[in-house]
Scaffold this motif. Sequence first.
Motif, PDB file in Angstrom:
ATOM      1  N   LYS A  48      44.536  89.442  51.067  1.00  0.00           N
ATOM      2  CA  LYS A  48      45.714  89.369  52.185  1.00  0.00           C
ATOM      3  C   LYS A  48      45.400  88.089  52.700  1.00  0.00           C
ATOM      4  O   LYS A  48      46.528  87.601  53.230  1.00  0.00           O
ATOM      5  N   ARG A  49      44.437  87.237  52.773  1.00  0.00           N
ATOM      6  CA  ARG A  49      44.591  86.020  53.247  1.00  0.00           C
ATOM      7  C   ARG A  49      45.385  85.192  52.418  1.00  0.00           C
ATOM      8  O   ARG A  49      46.421  84.428  52.880  1.00  0.00           O
ATOM      9  N   ARG A  50      45.428  85.110  51.102  1.00  0.00           N
ATOM     10  CA  ARG A  50      46.062  84.616  49.947  1.00  0.00           C
ATOM     11  C   ARG A  50      47.659  84.798  50.332  1.00  0.00           C
ATOM     12  O   ARG A  50      48.520  84.010  50.279  1.00  0.00           O
ATOM     13  N   LEU A  51      47.958  86.197  50.729  1.00  0.00           N
ATOM     14  CA  LEU A  51      49.268  86.661  50.685  1.00  0.00           C
ATOM     15  C   LEU A  51      49.735  86.023  51.959  1.00  0.00           C
ATOM     16  O   LEU A  51      50.965  85.698  52.107  1.00  0.00           O
ATOM     17  N   ARG A  52      49.079  86.004  53.281  1.00  0.00           N
ATOM     18  CA  ARG A  52      49.498  85.432  54.525  1.00  0.00           C
ATOM     19  C   ARG A  52      49.880  83.922  54.238  1.00  0.00           C
ATOM     20  O   ARG A  52      51.135  83.621  54.927  1.00  0.00           O
ATOM     21  N   GLY A  96      36.873  95.694  46.261  1.00  0.00           N
ATOM     22  CA  GLY A  96      36.063  96.038  47.427  1.00  0.00           C
ATOM     23  C   GLY A  96      36.660  95.208  48.584  1.00  0.00           C
ATOM     24  O   GLY A  96      37.793  94.563  48.793  1.00  0.00           O
ATOM     25  N   ALA A  97      35.952  95.329  50.037  1.00  0.00           N
ATOM     26  CA  ALA A  97      36.536  94.930  51.038  1.00  0.00           C
ATOM     27  C   ALA A  97      36.715  93.391  50.892  1.00  0.00           C
ATOM     28  O   ALA A  97      37.770  92.787  51.541  1.00  0.00           O
ATOM     29  N   VAL A  98      35.611  92.617  50.590  1.00  0.00           N
ATOM     30  CA  VAL A  98      35.666  91.132  50.264  1.00  0.00           C
ATOM     31  C   VAL A  98      36.765  90.820  49.546  1.00  0.00           C
ATOM     32  O   VAL A  98      37.679  89.725  49.842  1.00  0.00           O
TER      33      VAL A  98
END
Length: 91
Positions: free
Chosen positions: A32-36, A24-26
């Motif tokens: 994405k935050r971890r990957l950044r 889901g979106a969360v």
Amino acid sequence: MVHATTGAVPQSRVGFVVSKAVGGAVVRNRVKRRLRHLVAAELGATTSPRDVVVRALPGAASAPARLGDDLSSAWRQVMHRLSPGSTRAQP
């Protein structure tokens, strides 16, 4: 999964693809935050500008502890292929 090419601009650029198959979106935003965060560390060690796309596979949400190791491994492989003198042909 990491795809890269030699950068067309003097600065490296990174894009992220996290499909709904990841969750889901969360969950997608968390991945994405971890990957950044992980890519920022890898990008600091990259000497020449690159255009990079990081695609999160569905397992990225279920095994967050492996995400760093998987990204590092994929990053090294793709950067090695782009390095001058690499014997492997670029896709």
